[in-house]
Design a protein around this motif. Sequence first.
Motif, short mmCIF file in Angstrom:
data_model
loop_
_atom_site.label_atom_id
_atom_site.label_comp_id
_atom_site.label_asym_id
_atom_site.label_seq_id
_atom_site.Cartn_x
_atom_site.Cartn_y
_atom_site.Cartn_z
N GLU A 1 -0.15 -14.85 10.73
CA GLU A 1 -0.30 -13.93 9.60
C GLU A 1 -0.93 -14.63 8.40
O GLU A 1 -1.70 -14.03 7.65
CB GLU A 1 1.06 -13.33 9.21
CG GLU A 1 1.74 -12.52 10.29
CD GLU A 1 1.00 -11.23 10.66
OE1 GLU A 1 0.03 -10.87 9.96
OE2 GLU A 1 1.39 -10.61 11.67
N ASP B 1 0.84 -1.21 0.00
CA ASP B 1 0.00 0.00 0.00
C ASP B 1 0.88 1.26 0.00
O ASP B 1 0.63 2.22 -0.73
CB ASP B 1 -0.89 0.04 1.25
CG ASP B 1 -2.20 -0.74 1.07
OD1 ASP B 1 -2.35 -1.46 0.05
OD2 ASP B 1 -3.08 -0.63 1.95
N SER C 1 3.04 -11.62 1.76
CA SER C 1 2.07 -12.18 2.72
C SER C 1 0.86 -12.69 1.95
O SER C 1 0.66 -12.34 0.78
CB SER C 1 1.62 -11.11 3.73
OG SER C 1 0.83 -10.15 3.06
N LYS D 1 -5.27 -0.25 -5.48
CA LYS D 1 -5.62 0.70 -4.40
C LYS D 1 -4.37 0.89 -3.56
O LYS D 1 -3.82 -0.08 -3.04
CB LYS D 1 -6.72 0.12 -3.50
CG LYS D 1 -8.08 0.74 -3.67
CD LYS D 1 -9.04 0.29 -2.57
CE LYS D 1 -10.47 0.65 -2.94
NZ LYS D 1 -11.45 0.23 -1.92
N1 LIG Z 1 -4.84 -2.02 -1.14
C1 LIG Z 1 -5.71 -2.99 -0.94
O1 LIG Z 1 -6.57 -3.28 -1.77
C2 LIG Z 1 -5.62 -3.78 0.33
C3 LIG Z 1 -6.26 -5.02 0.42
C4 LIG Z 1 -6.12 -5.76 1.59
C5 LIG Z 1 -5.35 -5.29 2.63
N2 LIG Z 1 -4.75 -4.07 2.50
C6 LIG Z 1 -3.89 -3.56 3.56
O2 LIG Z 1 -2.85 -4.51 3.78
C7 LIG Z 1 -2.49 -4.51 5.15
C8 LIG Z 1 -2.62 -5.90 5.70
O3 LIG Z 1 -1.74 -6.73 4.97
P1 LIG Z 1 -0.94 -7.90 5.70
O4 LIG Z 1 -1.91 -8.79 6.37
O5 LIG Z 1 0.01 -8.44 4.73
O6 LIG Z 1 -0.22 -7.14 6.89
P2 LIG Z 1 1.24 -6.50 7.04
O7 LIG Z 1 1.70 -5.89 5.79
O8 LIG Z 1 1.18 -5.66 8.25
O9 LIG Z 1 2.15 -7.79 7.31
C9 LIG Z 1 1.89 -8.56 8.44
C10 LIG Z 1 3.21 -8.98 9.11
O10 LIG Z 1 3.80 -10.01 8.35
C11 LIG Z 1 5.17 -9.68 8.10
N3 LIG Z 1 5.54 -10.34 6.85
C12 LIG Z 1 5.06 -10.13 5.61
N4 LIG Z 1 5.59 -11.00 4.75
C13 LIG Z 1 6.43 -11.79 5.46
C14 LIG Z 1 7.23 -12.93 5.13
N5 LIG Z 1 7.24 -13.45 3.91
N6 LIG Z 1 7.98 -13.46 6.12
C15 LIG Z 1 7.92 -12.98 7.39
N7 LIG Z 1 7.16 -11.94 7.77
C16 LIG Z 1 6.41 -11.37 6.80
C17 LIG Z 1 5.17 -8.18 8.06
O11 LIG Z 1 6.47 -7.68 8.24
C18 LIG Z 1 4.22 -7.86 9.20
O12 LIG Z 1 4.89 -7.94 10.43
C19 LIG Z 1 -3.40 -3.52 5.84
O13 LIG Z 1 -2.76 -2.26 5.93
C20 LIG Z 1 -4.58 -3.43 4.88
O14 LIG Z 1 -5.26 -2.21 5.00
C21 LIG Z 1 -4.86 -3.33 1.39
#
Ligand SMILES: NC(=O)c1ccc[n+]([C@@H]2O[C@H](COP(=O)([O-])OP(=O)(O)OC[C@H]3O[C@@H](n4cnc5c(N)ncnc54)[C@H](O)[C@@H]3O)[C@@H](O)[C@H]2O)c1
Length: 360
Positions: free
Chosen positions: A178, A110, A131, A143
């Motif tokens: 996660e 994002d 993730s 987005k």
């Molecule tokens: N733009 C969009 O359409 C859209 C859609 C869904 C979610 N989002 C946004 O995305 C965010 C949620 O995404 P998320 O669940 O990935 O959360 P996040 O990005 O906060 O990641 C979650 C945790 O996982 C860790 N992580 C990520 N990949 C890793 C890997 N391969 N190995 C170890 N650790 C890893 C990150 O460092 C973090 O601590 C929110 O801000 C949400 O608003 C946006």
Amino acid sequence: MTETDTVITVRGVDPYDIVIGSGVLSQLADRLGPGVRKVLIIHAPTLGAKANELRDRLAGDTLEVLIAEVPDAEAAKRVEVAAFCWQVMGQADFTRTDAVIGFGGGAITDLAGFVAATWLRGVRLVQVPTSVAGMVDAAIGGKTGINTAEGKNLVGAFYAPAAVLCDLDLLDTLPRNEILAGFAEIVKAGFIDSPEILDIIEADVDKATDPTTPQFRRVVELAVDMKARVVSEDFTEQGLREILNYGHTLGHAIEHAERYQWRHGAAVAVGMMFAAELGRLTGSLGDDVVDRHRSILDSLSLPTTYPVGRWNTLLATMQRDKKARAGMLRFIVLDGLARPSVLQAPETSLLFAAYQEIGS
Ligand SMILES: NC(=O)c1ccc[n+]([C@@H]2O[C@H](COP(=O)([O-])OP(=O)(O)OC[C@H]3O[C@@H](n4cnc5c(N)ncnc54)[C@H](O)[C@@H]3O)[C@@H](O)[C@H]2O)c1
Ligand SMILES: O=C(O)C(=O)C[C@@H](O)[C@H](O)[C@H](O)COP(=O)(O)O
Ligand SMILES: [Zn+2]
């Protein structure tokens, strides 16, 4: 592309591919496009080792690789962090022939998308989600955005990436909680469009949530395919795209109330349960589908309740939901399985009644 990669194209003014598979990160240099001289990899400390490997792999005679290590998770989605990235780009004379790589979870993609959209009014962007939520949702639909003190994603832009590489191998370090949080968005795709997802989770939740299984890949592909179809029809959310916000009106308010200490997926899980109860109370959704929400979310260890006493705070925050029109709230609800619709301006008493159903 190897035989086993899946490529799903998002149609529109600037069509782009979402590539899903094992090892697809090797395509990154090609996907950057011709003429790119500098790239900026934006990542959080958790992805530091993988980002360094990526830098070493990309750097060469013709490509200079810059790195912006930013705070983790929601702490990345702040204007100060975007300003830090702009500073790195400014000091490196980053031009319109250069490219940004978002390398991380949804929060990082994002942020990276927003930085790419705003630098020089738009530079090339390649998203590499690491993730589950990033792969099935955040990185793939254009987005982009950051939070403000008043709420979630209140500043941002619709900005299409040039490509998205969903390399399933990158999930090998993603913690189990996660993975499960990311499943909230996959379940969302199941309820609004693709019930096969729900069947696969119900058949064997352990296999469905294990990134090395065919079941996992199938639910990822179904969720990506759904989002790609929706975004291809309505990139800037004039109508249809609102269905992707199922569970998010209350979900975002919970994230804000919890000062982003709750995972996005957990908050969306509660939000979907609330939306399902709203559907039940308006008579549009049967008990079976509502109960299916609870059982599937339970099986993924995702929350389905929230303290009743927080209602007034949540209601106030929900007024800032982007779907609201002229001060009236609008919710995505279901008229049945895979039949999303909009509930316009519901009475507060109805909302509170639904909230009591999920109250703890
Ligand atoms: N733009 C969009 O359409 C859209 C859609 C869904 C979610 N989002 C946004 O995305 C965010 C949620 O995404 P998320 O669940 O990935 O959360 P996040 O990005 O906060 O990641 C979650 C945790 O996982 C860790 N992580 C990520 N990949 C890793 C890997 N391969 N190995 C170890 N650790 C890893 C990150 O460092 C973090 O601590 C929110 O801000 C949400 O608003 C946006
Ligand atoms: O892509 C979309 O559109 C979505 O709504 C996907 C959501 O999962 C995502 O969390 C999105 O960031 C929410 O957008 P917002 O416009 O409500 O901030
Ligand atoms: Zn979401």
